[in-house]
Design a protein around this motif. Structure first.
Motif: not given
Length: 245
Positions: A75, A171, A175-176
């Motif tokens: 991120n 975004r 993200g992750w």
């Protein structure tokens, strides 16, 4: 000029493997007008990758100086991306010849899609490549279809390590996920619920098989069930909210 940002989260012990990863990027032939940046975000308290990354003109390196974990590190790499697209490249994997061109072409043929998942070959320790059949059909994937598969089969329809997304989509969905396992599939299900995508029949990346792979650690499977519970809950909650809209 359009730009693809390749994001690599890495630990210091990847120093022996990272040159080949960068070399696979340096060898890419991109479509006319496209450029590439390689963003290497180094996790861990004792950085060691700066000199390795310095050998690649398109690369930028940042050492975090603390242990953040792969999701947070990715991120932070995403925060530095300048490209229209972001491509995930693990520090021990390679992009196949023409892999990025194949992905970019899929976006150009399908301007409404938000993501592309690439096929992989296993790259064996002796340098040979071993192909395997796709987990699910290739081609265009409508929004929601990936998550139908996950809910039915309890796993993803493709390996998420070869994922490319529109940067705004990556975004927008956060993200992750902050998970110790399957953080990449948590991103996939969030993106694939709201945006159509494409699953390439072509091999776009090489999944390097080696003893130091994180997934080979003895404790790797221990937290998998809990993480997949989070993933299923994410899908179900997104769908409930959509039904309320």
């Amino acid at each position: 000029m359009p730009l693809v940002s390749v994001l690599t989260a890495a630990l210091a012990d990847r120093a022996p493997l990272l040159p080949a990863t960068g070399g696979s990027l340096a060898a890419q032939a991109l479509p006319s007008g496209w450029e590439l940046e390689w963003i290497v975000e180094e996790d861990g308290p004792e950085p060691a990758l700066g000199s390795v990354v310095a050998g690649f003109p398109v690369a930028s390196h940042r050492a975090l100086g603390v242990g953040m974990g792969v999701a947070a590190t990715r991120n932070l790499a995403l925060s530095r991306a300048r490209g229209d697209l972001v491509h995930v490249l693990d520090s021990d994997d390679l992009v196949a010849p023409n892999g990025l061109a194949t992905v970019i072409a899929a976006f150009e043929r399908n301007p409404d899609i938000g993501w592309v998942a690439g096929q992989a070959d296993n790259l064996m320790p002796d340098g040979s490549r071993v192909s395997f059949e796709p987990i699910s059909p290739t081609g265009r994937v409508e929004a929601g279809a990936v998550n139908d598969y996950v809910l039915e089969h309890g796993r993803g329809p493709f390996h998420p390590a070869g994922l490319t997304l529109r940067t705004d989509l990556a975004r927008a969905v956060g993200g992750w996920a902050a998970l110790p396992r399957a953080e990449d599939m948590a991103l996939v299900v969030a993106a694939a619920e709201v945006a159509a995508g494409y699953h390439t029949p072509e091999v776009t990346w090489l999944y390097r098989q080696h003893p130091g792979q994180m997934t080979r650690a003895d404790d790797w499977p221990d937290l998998d069930p809990a993480c997949w519970t989070v993933i299923r809950q994410r899908i179900e909650s997104m769908r409930r909210l959509k039904a309320m809209a």
